[in-house]
Design a protein around this motif. Structure first.
Motif, PDB file in Angstrom:
ATOM      1  N   GLY A   1       3.281   1.902  -2.478  1.00  0.00           N
ATOM      2  CA  GLY A   1       2.108   2.098  -1.616  1.00  0.00           C
ATOM      3  C   GLY A   1       1.370   0.793  -1.398  1.00  0.00           C
ATOM      4  N   GLN A   2       1.261   0.010  -2.489  1.00  0.00           N
ATOM      5  CA  GLN A   2       0.551  -1.265  -2.389  1.00  0.00           C
ATOM      6  C   GLN A   2       1.291  -2.212  -1.443  1.00  0.00           C
ATOM      7  OE1 GLN A   2       0.217  -3.318  -6.121  1.00  0.00           O
ATOM      8  NE2 GLN A   2      -1.213  -4.832  -5.302  1.00  0.00           N
TER       9      GLN A   2
ATOM     10  N   VAL B   1       0.633  -1.157   2.097  1.00  0.00           N
ATOM     11  CA  VAL B   1      -0.730  -1.534   2.516  1.00  0.00           C
ATOM     12  C   VAL B   1      -0.792  -3.028   2.821  1.00  0.00           C
ATOM     13  CG1 VAL B   1      -3.096  -1.798   1.681  1.00  0.00           C
ATOM     14  CG2 VAL B   1      -1.909   0.348   1.328  1.00  0.00           C
TER      15      VAL B   1
ATOM     16  N   LYS C   1      -1.777  -4.855   6.138  1.00  0.00           N
ATOM     17  CA  LYS C   1      -2.901  -5.793   6.119  1.00  0.00           C
ATOM     18  C   LYS C   1      -2.520  -7.109   6.792  1.00  0.00           C
ATOM     19  CE  LYS C   1      -6.191  -7.973   3.008  1.00  0.00           C
ATOM     20  NZ  LYS C   1      -6.571  -8.248   1.643  1.00  0.00           N
TER      21      LYS C   1
ATOM     22  N   PRO D   1      -6.319  -5.295  -6.258  1.00  0.00           N
ATOM     23  CA  PRO D   1      -6.497  -5.970  -4.968  1.00  0.00           C
ATOM     24  C   PRO D   1      -7.951  -5.862  -4.517  1.00  0.00           C
ATOM     25  CG  PRO D   1      -4.598  -4.529  -4.906  1.00  0.00           C
ATOM     26  CD  PRO D   1      -5.297  -4.251  -6.188  1.00  0.00           C
TER      27      PRO D   1
ATOM     28  N   ASP E   1      -9.179  -5.215  -1.765  1.00  0.00           N
ATOM     29  CA  ASP E   1      -9.398  -4.028  -0.927  1.00  0.00           C
ATOM     30  C   ASP E   1      -9.647  -2.798  -1.793  1.00  0.00           C
ATOM     31  OD1 ASP E   1      -8.970  -5.550   1.294  1.00  0.00           O
ATOM     32  OD2 ASP E   1      -6.836  -5.047   1.436  1.00  0.00           O
TER      33      ASP E   1
ATOM     34  N   TYR F   1      -4.308   0.597  -7.539  1.00  0.00           N
ATOM     35  CA  TYR F   1      -3.312  -0.445  -7.848  1.00  0.00           C
ATOM     36  C   TYR F   1      -3.838  -1.450  -8.863  1.00  0.00           C
ATOM     37  CZ  TYR F   1      -1.549   1.540  -3.517  1.00  0.00           C
ATOM     38  OH  TYR F   1      -1.140   2.405  -2.556  1.00  0.00           O
TER      39      TYR F   1
END
Lengths: 350, 649
Positions: free
Chosen positions: A63-64, A67, A71, B148, B150, B197
């Motif tokens: 998932g990271q 993303v 991004k 992160p 974000d 994360y």
């Protein structure tokens, strides 16, 4: 000055396009064995190295990684936006609006599935500060009313209000919400396009967006007619009321036809005659969305190479970036679920 | 222009003498081994195929040398025996060096880990409490890590959960911090942070005290490990200094034994005897035979290479020292056949002449000479030697052109002194001279082509290929067409004598072309008649192929001749480029820029033109000369020998 700055932005956009993934890189990625392998490849051999520089590719979560890929694309649009003048940056704002719509619709889907707490997990953090909708508040919504309250001060409120579940109809109608939201989005988009000063720019953007709409309409008809066996009335309600290459008559003819041949003919007309690409084969009819994306890819590449209008080049780059993201997600998912390299390759749009 | 004559050698001896025989053949470096052919094997002889007993020990010594960073090279080993003591020594050194190297690797890994920990602890430097106290808390779960940036923005979503996150440090992409939560909510909080994360860092046991204290403590530990590392390295260095000579001697001894043993595959054995076949240069054959005089069990039989039918003799080029470097170009193209001639001197001479004409400048020639010498002395590259030869011709042509570093019209006194002042210096940029230099390059091309054709005829006659010598496009027929047409044209243009009458046209052009057209059947017929035992497959004649070949042949006579125009062209371009440099220098006359422009301009022209001229001269040789007579089917002479240096030629 404007012409020169336009040219520099176009050159910058084309440079970014030049850094996008090539066929060889896709082939290398398909041959990766795991998500960390993909992350390592992207980090060491592609333009994603900047965003993945400080990431530990061995422990990265799927998932990271997704993303971060999104991004990177968003940062690319932002870099171009930085150089656009006021007339041009409306297109960037529409891109943000599309992201907002995607997130709102994702929340509606999760509300319908009674699982709204999952929203925060997949929420791209980079959007939080960019969107006008308060996404963190949206994440807290636990009912359709909460959602409406969160959107109270936005133009989406009125669009979704009419889909508020009632006593008689307590279930959320996701398809209607999606249809209304995208109708609203296209209306605003065409409004911006039609206010462009340059005729060629209006024409190109109309063709790009019009093609997207045609494809959406034809896919909707196909989905409703062939897969869900819906009646003509239901199908008509799914059609976006903007007609470009596919005229209203043609669409109605396709909806009312009893055989699937008529629909196939319509697709042949749209893909082969209007866009001068190879005839759609029997098997490709079943992968209509993938084929439609190929068409979009071809058209956007054409405008990205040849157009002299910043908005067109920027919008084409945006679409191509989205296609690259979906390609990478296909690869990540494919490798995660041990899909054969050939099968993954067949899904990629290059 | 010769190829070293070879003698075919058959060594027969007792099997007990095999190893000594091989050692002698390898050490003399003049024996090219060949596999023994089937006729010997029929009598019950078989090839030797045993595992090499020296492979293990050689691998060990190679690894020792690699780990000690000793470059393998020759060291006199004749006083050394590979006895048990030396084998034990190799084993012990191998164990010691391997264990030291492992220790170094471990220390390096540890230092890396501590550096990584240090990097993480530095992110905690805002904390002023004991780290172990935080992480050993009984009722709360504390974790340190990063997420992160974000995700950090998203963390406010969980504000109603029972934990708090303390950000300690931030970068563009990440936020480092610790989260604290009651043990009861540990799993729930862990899941929340997982969705953000969050990457947890485990704090190693050796991290104690406050972060500041821990940082200084780890830094001290890193220093300590580095000292240990240096200590081991210095002990290895001391060992290397003390034993490197002995190790190299051992390496050379084992390498010699190992490589010699490898040559056993060329021997066939049976009935307690062995056979080894090979070639030795004819000039060395007596020395080679005498080498085995003291071995009563070994007999060396020698025949001339021509008498042996089973093996193709290898080719060892024999060239005079002046043109020896040009053997490199011949080897690049492929060696000539044993019965052909060595073209190194011929192409060396042509290459130097072409280079000199195209790159005629006294000053630049001297620079090239010095560069060539330096390249040879410092890099041992043959190109350096080729440059020195070419530069001599460059100086001679520069003298003729009166050119030095781009300044034209020089050396007129010298030419007047030797009585050639009316011709030289020959300024090629003058309009009349430009045409002359182009004509000269054409004439030179014609001469080279004709000489190449004559060489082809000679070689074919020598190898009894009468058909090719007489009827091919580079044979007598081709020479008649080419030479005849040229002579007639020269007579017509220079002396206004028209010899293009029907008799001349039929005899010098039509008939030879007719012969070339039917060269295949004619060659087949004549070769069949002269060599009754010739088993070579005869080429079939096809009129359509022959027609196309004819067009190609006629066109190539023109194109190959015109190809030499580039020699004049490049001579002109060299002079023109230097003219530009001098013009620029004149524009800056009287300033410091003037000499700078001249120097940079000359360096640029030497580099650019030097490269172009070298390539064009080589192109002319490979295409226009070699294509006429050269067959590159030769087998190189590879004497059995031991190579001690890695990557040595």
């Amino acid at each position: 000055m404007s012409i020169f700055s336009d040219n520099s932005v176009i050159a910058k956009t084309r440079t970014m396009y030049g850094n996008m993934l090539k066929s060889k890189q896709y082939e290398d990625l398909i041959m990766c064995k795991s998500v960390p392998d993909i992350a390592a490849y992207l980090k060491n051999h592609t333009t994603y190295s900047t965003i993945l520089n400080n990431v530990n590719e061995v422990t990265i979560h799927r998932g990271q990684l997704e993303v971060l890929i999104k991004k990177q694309a968003f940062e690319n649009y932002s870099k171009i936006y930085h150089y656009l003048n006021n007339n041009e940056n409306a297109m960037f704002k529409m891109i943000i609006e599309e992201f907002e719509i995607l997130e709102i619709l994702r929340m509606i889907l999760l509300l319908k599935a009674n699982n709204p707490s999952e929203f925060i997990v997949s929420l791209p953090g980079f959007l939080i500060s960019k969107c006008r909708v308060n996404l963190l508040e949206l994440a807290k919504a636990r009912s359709f009313d909460d959602l409406l309250e969160c959107l109270n001060n936005t133009h989406y409120y009125k669009v979704l209000l009419k889909h508020k579940p009632t006593y008689e109809e307590p279930k959320i109608n996701y398809i209607s919400c999606e249809h209304s939201m995208y109708s609203h989005f296209f209306k605003r988009l065409f409004n911006i396009i039609n206010h462009k000063s340059k005729k060629s720019e209006r024409m190109e953007l109309n063709r790009l967006t019009g093609t997207r709409l045609d494809i959406l309409n034809i896919c909707n008809i196909y989905r409703e007619k062939v897969l869900f066996k819906s009646n003509p009335g239901q199908i008509k309600s799914r059609i976006f009321p903007f007609f470009r290459s596919l005229t209203k008559d043609k669409i109605e003819e396709a909806i009312s036809s009893s055989s699937s041949d008529q629909l196939n003919k319509l697709m042949q007309d749209l893909f082969s005659n209007n866009y001068k690409i190879n005839k759609i084969s029997e098997t490709e009819v079943y992968y209509i969305e993938n084929y439609a994306s190929r068409l979009k890819n071809k058209l956007c590449k054409h405008y990205l190479h040849l157009s002299n209008n910043v908005s067109t080049v920027f919008y084409a780059f945006y679409v191509l970036s989205q296609i690259e993201i979906s390609n990478l997600i296909y690869i990540i998912e494919g490798i995660r679920y041990k899909v054969s390299p050939n099968e993954i390759k067949s899904l990629l749009i290059k | 222009m010769s190829i070293d004559k070879m003698s075919f050698v058959n060594i027969v001896g007792k099997i007990s003498d095999l190893d000594e025989t091989l050692v002698r053949t390898v050490q003399c470096e003049m024996f090219h081994p060949e596999n023994v052919e089937n006729d010997a094997k029929i009598d019950g002889f078989t090839n030797l195929s045993e595992p090499n007993p020296y492979t293990d020990v050689l691998n060990k010594i190679n690894q020792i040398l690699f780990m000690l960073n000793i470059k393998p090279r020759f060291e006199d080993y004749h006083s050394l025996e590979l006895d048990d003591g030396n084998c034990r020594f190799v084993d012990e050194v191998f164990k010691k060096i391997t264990s030291d190297t492992n220790e170094i690797s471990k220390l390096n890994v540890m230092i890396d880990l501590m550096n990584q920990s240090l990097l993480q602890i530095k992110h905690m430097s805002k904390l002023s409490v004991n780290i172990e106290n935080i992480f050993k808390a009984k009722y709360v779960d504390v974790r340190f890590g990063r997420m992160p940036i974000d995700s950090y923005l998203k963390s406010s979503y969980f504000s109603n959960k029972l934990f708090f996150f303390l950000p300690l440090d931030k970068s563009k992409d990440f936020c480092w911090g610790i989260y604290i939560t009651p043990i009861k909510y540990s799993t729930e909080t862990y899941n929340c942070f997982k969705s953000l994360y969050f990457e947890e860092y485990c704090i190693p046991d050796y991290v104690r005290g406050t972060p500041q204290f821990a940082i200084s403590n780890i830094e001290a530990q890193i220093e300590e490990e580095k000292t240990n590392l240096e200590h081991i390295k210095s002990s290895i260095d001391a060992f290397k200094d003390k034993n490197s000579k002995h190790l190299l001697q051992l390496y050379c001894k084992v390498k010699m034994l190992h490589d010699t043993f490898e040559y056993r595959k060329f021997a066939v054995v049976g009935r307690k005897k062995f056979h080894i076949n090979g070639f030795v240069p004819h000039s060395n054959i007596n020395t080679f035979v005498k080498m085995f005089d003291d071995m009563s069990g070994v007999v060396v039989e020698s025949l001339s290479a021509e008498e042996n039918n089973s093996h193709t003799p290898p080719v060892k080029l024999k060239t005079c020292w002046l043109f020896k470097p040009f053997e490199m170009y011949v080897e690049t193209y492929g060696l000539p056949r044993y019965k052909d001639l060595n073209p190194s001197s011929y192409i060396g001479l042509v290459y130097c002449i072409l280079f000199g004409i195209m790159f005629g400048d006294v000053g630049q020639g001297i620079v090239l000479f010095i560069t060539g010498l330096l390249v040879w002395k410092l890099k041992k590259n043959v190109i350096g030697l080729i440059l020195t030869r070419c530069s001599v011709f460059s100086v001679l042509c520069g003298l003729a052109y009166g050119s030095c570093f781009g300044f034209e019209g020089l050396f007129s006194n010298f030419w007047r002194m030797i009585g050639l002042g009316s011709i030289f210096p020959f300024n090629i940029l003058e309009s009349t001279n430009s045409m002359k230099i182009l004509m000269f390059s054409l004439i030179l091309g014609v001469a080279i082509i004709i000489i190449s054709m004559i060489i082809n005829i000679f070689l074919n006659l020598k190898n009894h290929k009468i058909g090719n010598a007489l009827f091919s496009n580079n044979g007598l027929a081709g020479l008649t067409v080419y030479g005849g047409s040229l002579i007639a044209m020269i007579l017509m243009i220079v002396l206004s004598i028209n010899v293009f009458n029907p008799i001349f046209i039929v005899c010098a052009i039509v008939f030879p072309l007719f012969v070339i057209f039917f060269s295949k059947p004619l060659s087949n017929a004549i070769d069949k008649k002269l060599n009754n035992n010739n088993k070579e497959k005869l080429e079939k004649f096809n009129a359509i192929d022959a027609s196309f070949d004819m067009v190609d042949i006629i066109l190539s006579y023109f194109s190959n001749t015109l190809s030499f125009l580039r020699v004049g062209g490049l001579a002109l371009s060299h002079a023109a480029l230097m003219l530009v440099v001098i013009k620029f220098a004149h524009m800056a006359a009287g300033t410091l820029l003037n000499p700078i422009i001249i120097i940079i301009g000359n360096v640029f022209v030497i580099g650019l033109e030097g490269l172009m001229v070298s390539i064009q001269a080589l192109r002319l040789i490979f295409y226009e000369i070699f294509s006429r007579f050269y067959n590159s089917d030769g087998k190189p002479f590879k004497p059995a020998k031991v190579v001690f240096e890695k990557n040595s030629k």
